[in-house]
Design an enzyme around this catalytic site. Structure first.
Site, PDB file in Angstrom:
ATOM      1  N   ASP A   1       0.865  -1.170   0.000  1.00 31.06           N
ATOM      2  CA  ASP A   1       0.000   0.000   0.000  1.00 31.06           C
ATOM      3  C   ASP A   1       0.908   1.228   0.000  1.00 31.06           C
ATOM      4  O   ASP A   1       2.057   1.158   0.447  1.00 31.06           O
ATOM      5  CB  ASP A   1      -0.891  -0.014   1.245  1.00 31.06           C
ATOM      6  CG  ASP A   1      -1.662   1.276   1.418  1.00 31.06           C
ATOM      7  OD1 ASP A   1      -2.334   1.697   0.468  1.00 31.06           O
ATOM      8  OD2 ASP A   1      -1.562   1.875   2.501  1.00 31.06           O
TER       9      ASP A   1
ATOM     10  N   ASP B   1      -1.636  -0.817   5.957  1.00 31.95           N
ATOM     11  CA  ASP B   1      -1.854  -0.280   7.302  1.00 31.95           C
ATOM     12  C   ASP B   1      -3.294   0.125   7.560  1.00 31.95           C
ATOM     13  O   ASP B   1      -3.673   0.349   8.704  1.00 31.95           O
ATOM     14  CB  ASP B   1      -0.958   0.936   7.537  1.00 31.95           C
ATOM     15  CG  ASP B   1      -1.441   2.157   6.754  1.00 31.95           C
ATOM     16  OD1 ASP B   1      -1.651   2.026   5.531  1.00 31.95           O
ATOM     17  OD2 ASP B   1      -1.631   3.218   7.361  1.00 31.95           O
TER      18      ASP B   1
ATOM     19  N   ASP C   1      -7.089  -1.734   3.428  1.00 35.94           N
ATOM     20  CA  ASP C   1      -6.161  -2.794   3.033  1.00 35.94           C
ATOM     21  C   ASP C   1      -6.563  -4.158   3.583  1.00 35.94           C
ATOM     22  O   ASP C   1      -5.985  -5.173   3.182  1.00 35.94           O
ATOM     23  CB  ASP C   1      -4.741  -2.477   3.528  1.00 35.94           C
ATOM     24  CG  ASP C   1      -4.204  -1.176   2.963  1.00 35.94           C
ATOM     25  OD1 ASP C   1      -4.455  -0.923   1.773  1.00 35.94           O
ATOM     26  OD2 ASP C   1      -3.560  -0.418   3.708  1.00 35.94           O
TER      27      ASP C   1
END
Length: 641
Positions: free
Chosen positions: A337, A537, A541
């Site tokens: 990410d 995080d 996600d």
């Protein structure tokens, strides 16, 4: 989770929730007490205590083994363990060698501990789903004419209109029909900067409204909202058994079948074919059950993984599942990410250029206007001005134009801060050099703010989400380790995403992704590379973390759902720990393979000695327990280095 359990009151509810662990602990205590009783010559008391250890520690395994036998017509290691343990106990009673009952109890204890660890690992799913549920509102303000009515989300229908006031969570997906505002979509897209929403734009449930009131039209059922689909994706991905788990289950059942069938044949055929006595035959068959018991084989894996987990914990790497320690060593592709993972997630001023020799006026005008805004970009500019110990006068008649900027009167002169489109309303001639500089910064993934007063451009300020200092080095080290593909997944726009990608050195970029899009990318990578890791995080996600072969969450900045869904947590957001985790996983693989070869080889040696007629029961038990101790000590090597 362990710390929470220890901190909880010792009431009946806690004991019930931790029944398997409680049974394993009780079994261990009883085995120790039974062994001590034998040492003291209290045979009767020892038999009573060890019988309790068999019942308490072996109940779950016996139930599961018999259930598999009856329902699936399959033999598994649970049933084999019970047969081997009871065989050892029967031999002990028959030969009056009561220490064999202790050996059988130890076999049961090993499997009781394994079952408790499996139950401990499976408790994450419900907490993950509950964390996602916390993002959804229970009620909404439905508009009926000029009246507002609070109604349950479930009663909303397509075509209804709802009101979302400033600071409220959007209750369900909808389309803006009146009003404009900025929405924090970090929970859905992971974007670090709130997004301007106006008439005709779609908004998502679970996002946080800014300063403006929005009227929305419901265009799909609430149960089909994006956040609900995220919940469904997490549930689906977490309940799918990985191929490695399926292989282990098949191997255990096949091994158990072979050993049980061989044990039956060995206890009946030799007297008929070889002329052995029944006493000798049963004696050899029971020794076979003891030495062929898979304790050493199972001990070749678990102590190794637990040692690796302990080693990782000392390095700030939290492995939630021993299987994932092995899996991370097999990773061939990794997806990151962007916001909060490769970047810090906090906007900062990174560049500025003033058209005047004294740059203070640039900062004072920008801070005066941006101090009236709640936008994160404004916060970054005001913070940068304060760090320079500057002061400014208060602006008046401020007007914010959604997605463009702010105009106001400052010291009797018109001032503007924002995009070129709003600056051009007050400035006639804009320098080509400034335009080129702005375009260059934007190509680098920075957000550019223009500042003007009294019809003159004072300069440009560039704001960006800062790349983590260790990000580029971490990506480079992953490639050196042989990771074939490193990609970045983000909800941000492609220009910003590619700017960050160039700085950190990832191979491929996927931008403007929703959570379900990230899951699809992970699936595509798995088709090509099989073993794929995902590092993230945010709540957005969580589905991708669950879908990935190994989900890796950033510890300090990670959301609760990301931390619960992930298999591995990098504490303190140390990306460089990812390389260490992979190295530790590869080392664990090597040790496990060495232990398995040793355990199987020793079983073969013991079986040959048994059928050659040169092995006594005490020697068989000693060899069996000795091989178990050897592979356990071998696994403890992972505690070092």
């Amino acid at each position: 989770m362990v710390s929470k359990a220890l901190a909880a009151p010792l009431d009946l509810r806690v004991w019930k929730d931790h029944r398997e662990a409680t049974a394993a602990i009780a079994c261990a205590v009883l085995v120790f007490l039974g062994w001590q009783a034998l040492n003291l010559g209290w045979v009767g008391g020892a038999l009573f205590i060890l019988t309790a250890a068999y019942i308490i520690g072996g109940f779950d395994s016996a139930r599961d083994g018999l259930s598999t036998l009856v329902q699936d017509k399959e033999l598994d290691v649970d049933l084999l363990m019970i047969v081997a343990a009871l065989g050892a106990a029967g031999l002990g009673l028959w030969q009056q060698e009561y220490y064999l009952l202790v050996d059988g109890a130890v076999l049961i204890l090993i499997f009781a501990i394994s079952g408790a660890l499996e139950g401990y690992a499976m408790q994450r799913t419900e907490r993950s789903i509950q964390g996602l549920m916390g993002l959804t509102a229970d009620t909404a303000r439905r508009l009926e004419g000029d009246r507002e009515q609070m109604v349950p989300i479930t009663s909303l229908q397509i075509g209804d209109r709802i009101l979302v006031k400033p600071g409220e969570l959007v209750p369900t997906d909808g389309q803006v029909v009146e009003g404009s505002s900025t929405l924090n979509q970090a929970s859905i897209t992971g974007e670090s900067v709130p997004v301007e929403k106006t008439v005709g734009d779609d908004v998502f449930a679970g996002t946080l409204n800014g300063q403006g009131a929005l009227r929305l039209r419901i265009h799909q059922p609430p149960e089909s909202s994006l956040i609900q689909r995220v919940i469904q994706l997490v549930q689906q991905a977490q309940t799918e058994a990985p191929p490695s788990q399926q292989f282990i289950e098949r191997f255990e059942r096949g091994y158990a079948k072979v050993i049980v069938i061989a044990g039956i044949l060995l206890s009946t055929l030799p007297p008929l074919l070889l002329g052995w006595s029944w006493e000798e035959t049963i004696y050899r068959a029971l020794i076979f059950l003891v030495v062929a018991s898979p304790c050493a084989l199972m001990a070749s894996i678990m102590p190794t993984l637990l040692s690796g987990i302990a080693n990782g914990a000392r390095r700030g790497i939290l492995f939630k599942n021993g299987a994932q320690l092995e899996q991370i060593g097999r990773i061939r592709a990794i997806a990151f990410d962007k916001t909060g993972t490769l970047t810090t997630g906090n906007l900062q001023v990174v560049d500025a250029i003033a058209t005047q020799p004294d740059s203070d006026q640039l900062w004072q005008v920008a801070a005066a206007l941006e101090s009236l805004s709640e936008h994160p970009i404004g916060d970054a500019i005001v913070q940068a001005a304060r760090q320079q110990n500057l002061t400014w006068t208060t602006a008046s008649n401020a007007q914010a134009q959604a997605g463009l900027g702010i105009t106001a009167d400052l010291e009797g002169q018109p001032a503007v801060v924002g995009k070129p489109a709003i600056v051009e309303t007050q400035v006639k001639d804009i320098s080509e050099d400034l335009i080129r500089q702005s375009q260059q910064w934007e190509s680098e993934g920075k957000t550019v703010v223009w500042v003007a007063q009294a019809g003159e451009v004072l300069g440009l300020i560039a704001v960006a989400d800062i790349v983590r200092p260790a990000a580029a080095q971490a990506v480079a080290h992953l490639k050196q380790l042989g990771v074939e593909q490193v990609v970045m997944l983000t909800g941000d726009n492609p220009r910003t995403a590619h700017g960050i990608a160039q700085q950190v050195g990832v191979d491929q970029v996927y931008a403007e992704l929703l959570p379900e899009d990230k899951v699809e990318v992970i699936r595509q990578l798995q088709q090509q590379y099989q073993t794929v890791g995902m590092v993230g995080d945010g709540i957005n996600d969580a589905p991708a973390l669950a879908q990935a072969t190994v989900g890796i969450a950033m510890g300090a900045a990670g959301s609760d759902v990301a931390l619960e869904t992930a298999d591995i947590v990098l504490m303190a957001d140390r990306l460089e720990r990812l390389e260490q985790a992979i190295r530790l996983g590869r080392r664990a693989q090597r040790v496990v393979k060495q232990n398995i070869v040793f355990a199987l080889s020793f079983v073969v040696i013991l079986l040959v000695l048994n059928f050659a007629g040169n092995m006594t029961l005490p020697f068989g038990v000693l060899g069996h327990e000795g091989s178990t101790v050897m592979v356990t000590l071998s696994g403890l090597r992972l505690l070092r280095g």
